[in-house]
Enzyme design. Structure first.
Site, mmCIF file in Angstrom:
data_model
loop_
_atom_site.group_PDB
_atom_site.id
_atom_site.type_symbol
_atom_site.label_atom_id
_atom_site.label_comp_id
_atom_site.label_asym_id
_atom_site.label_seq_id
_atom_site.Cartn_x
_atom_site.Cartn_y
_atom_site.Cartn_z
ATOM 1 N N ASP A 1 51.210 -76.107 -71.562
ATOM 2 C CA ASP A 1 51.236 -76.420 -70.129
ATOM 3 C C ASP A 1 51.645 -77.874 -69.997
ATOM 4 O O ASP A 1 51.022 -78.763 -70.577
ATOM 5 C CB ASP A 1 49.883 -76.175 -69.449
ATOM 6 C CG ASP A 1 50.086 -76.082 -67.951
ATOM 7 O OD1 ASP A 1 50.707 -75.098 -67.499
ATOM 8 O OD2 ASP A 1 49.683 -77.006 -67.220
ATOM 9 N N SER A 2 52.709 -78.076 -69.254
ATOM 10 C CA SER A 2 53.282 -79.413 -69.243
ATOM 11 C C SER A 2 53.713 -79.813 -67.838
ATOM 12 O O SER A 2 53.729 -78.986 -66.931
ATOM 13 C CB SER A 2 54.474 -79.460 -70.205
ATOM 14 O OG SER A 2 55.266 -78.305 -70.084
ATOM 15 N N HIS B 1 56.870 -85.346 -75.309
ATOM 16 C CA HIS B 1 55.473 -84.909 -75.168
ATOM 17 C C HIS B 1 55.247 -83.591 -75.923
ATOM 18 O O HIS B 1 54.236 -83.392 -76.573
ATOM 19 C CB HIS B 1 55.155 -84.755 -73.680
ATOM 20 C CG HIS B 1 56.192 -83.990 -72.898
ATOM 21 N ND1 HIS B 1 57.542 -84.294 -72.968
ATOM 22 C CD2 HIS B 1 56.106 -82.913 -72.088
ATOM 23 C CE1 HIS B 1 58.221 -83.460 -72.214
ATOM 24 N NE2 HIS B 1 57.378 -82.595 -71.672
ATOM 25 N N TYR C 1 62.719 -81.993 -65.130
ATOM 26 C CA TYR C 1 62.837 -83.347 -64.588
ATOM 27 C C TYR C 1 63.538 -84.310 -65.552
ATOM 28 O O TYR C 1 63.582 -85.513 -65.284
ATOM 29 C CB TYR C 1 61.436 -83.889 -64.259
ATOM 30 C CG TYR C 1 60.714 -83.088 -63.188
ATOM 31 C CD1 TYR C 1 60.857 -83.391 -61.844
ATOM 32 C CD2 TYR C 1 59.889 -82.019 -63.535
ATOM 33 C CE1 TYR C 1 60.199 -82.658 -60.860
ATOM 34 C CE2 TYR C 1 59.219 -81.284 -62.563
ATOM 35 C CZ TYR C 1 59.379 -81.606 -61.232
ATOM 36 O OH TYR C 1 58.725 -80.877 -60.261
HETATM 37 P P1 ITT Z 1 55.328 -71.246 -68.355
HETATM 38 O O1 ITT Z 1 54.102 -71.549 -67.488
HETATM 39 O O2 ITT Z 1 55.749 -69.823 -68.275
HETATM 40 O O3 ITT Z 1 55.192 -71.765 -69.754
HETATM 41 P P2 ITT Z 1 56.584 -73.155 -66.590
HETATM 42 O O4 ITT Z 1 57.935 -73.794 -66.518
HETATM 43 O O5 ITT Z 1 56.022 -72.587 -65.306
HETATM 44 O O6 ITT Z 1 56.591 -72.059 -67.747
HETATM 45 P P3 ITT Z 1 54.474 -75.137 -66.693
HETATM 46 O O7 ITT Z 1 53.565 -74.479 -65.710
HETATM 47 O O8 ITT Z 1 53.898 -75.738 -67.944
HETATM 48 O O9 ITT Z 1 55.595 -74.175 -67.232
HETATM 49 O O10 ITT Z 1 55.307 -76.245 -65.906
HETATM 50 C C1 ITT Z 1 56.087 -77.095 -66.614
HETATM 51 C C2 ITT Z 1 57.090 -77.764 -65.659
HETATM 52 O O11 ITT Z 1 57.050 -79.168 -65.913
HETATM 53 C C3 ITT Z 1 58.494 -77.298 -66.024
HETATM 54 O O12 ITT Z 1 58.880 -76.178 -65.259
HETATM 55 C C4 ITT Z 1 59.302 -78.544 -65.703
HETATM 56 O O13 ITT Z 1 59.558 -78.618 -64.316
HETATM 57 C C5 ITT Z 1 58.339 -79.674 -66.079
HETATM 58 N N1 ITT Z 1 58.529 -80.047 -67.499
HETATM 59 C C6 ITT Z 1 57.717 -79.738 -68.550
HETATM 60 N N2 ITT Z 1 58.230 -80.192 -69.715
HETATM 61 C C7 ITT Z 1 59.395 -80.767 -69.378
HETATM 62 C C8 ITT Z 1 60.399 -81.397 -70.131
HETATM 63 O O14 ITT Z 1 60.337 -81.472 -71.464
HETATM 64 N N3 ITT Z 1 61.447 -81.889 -69.481
HETATM 65 C C9 ITT Z 1 61.534 -81.805 -68.140
HETATM 66 N N4 ITT Z 1 60.654 -81.209 -67.357
HETATM 67 C C10 ITT Z 1 59.577 -80.691 -67.963
#
Ligand code: ITT
Length: 196
Positions: free
Chosen positions: A68-69, A175, A149
């Site tokens: 979760d990121s 990260h 982003y």
């Molecule tokens: P899952 O929950 O199915 O894994 P998700 O994209 O919805 O996919 P998250 O809820 O963890 O995942 O949200 C992560 C969002 O944060 C992701 O959609 C991007 O907008 C941003 N993000 C995370 N890591 C990133 C990265 O390495 N570079 C750029 N944006 C990132």
């Protein structure tokens, strides 16, 4: 060893498998079959990571890892944070929304966070770790690599956005790679892959 990545985000699994391969681990991350969209109603990256890891385990009863990121901007009280994926309708609109909110703000410090949770085939949390990558918000989007982003995140001590780095360069400092390297070291030190 195969590990289910508790995600529906193809960019994440691609980055993760690239990092694994580069480090020489004999581990493959695969996405769950069908739609994977558990309700992420936690208050922190760690909470949502655990929710996703448990949901994937319920489906598969095997090794599962969740990522979760998101992007946290200090001047915006760490928004979009856990709402990064849902901050606006499309990736382009999310970037525009952030740039707009940051228009008249000089203090642009930000960080990406990635909370990983590894669950074992018995459904117990085996390991968790949160990786952070610091930087600042650009005044305009630049670069074509990566996802999300990346085009508006200027990596600390560089003048490049994450999207101006190639895949290998991003995977050195991101990260996600910081968290994943801890998970991989844990798997290796606990000899988990040998029993699979
Ligand atoms: P899952 O929950 O199915 O894994 P998700 O994209 O919805 O996919 P998250 O809820 O963890 O995942 O949200 C992560 C969002 O944060 C992701 O959609 C991007 O907008 C941003 N993000 C995370 N890591 C990133 C990265 O390495 N570079 C750029 N944006 C990132």
């Amino acid at each position: 060893m195969k590990i289910v990545l508790a995600s529906s985000n193809a960019h994440k699994v691609k980055e993760i498998n690239e990092i694994v391969e580069k480090l020489g681990y004999n581990i493959e991350f695969i996405l769950p079959e069908g739609d994977f969209d558990p309700v992420e109603d936690g208050n922190t990256f760690e909470d949502n990571s655990l929710i996703k890891a448990k949901a994937a385990w319920e489906l598969t009863h095997t090794w599962c890892l969740a990522d979760d990121s998101g992007l946290c901007i200090k001047a915006l009280d760490n928004r979009p944070g856990i709402f990064s994926a849902r901050y606006a309708e499309t990736p382009q609109k999310r970037i525009e929304k952030v740039l707009n909110e940051m228009k008249n703000i000089n203090s642009r410090e930000a960080f990406f966070a990635c909370a990983m949770t590894l669950i074992n085939p018995n459904g117990k949390v085996e390991f968790s770790y949160k990786g952070i990558c610091e930087g600042k918000i650009a005044f305009e989007a630049k670069g074509e690599h990566g996802f999300g982003y990346d085009p508006i995140f200027v990596v600390k001590n560089t003048n490049k956005t994450m999207a101006e780095l190639n895949d290998d360069e991003k995977n050195e400092i991101s990260h996600r790679s910081i968290a994943l390297k801890k998970v991989l070291s844990y798997i290796s030190e606990a000899h988990l892959a040998e029993n699979e």
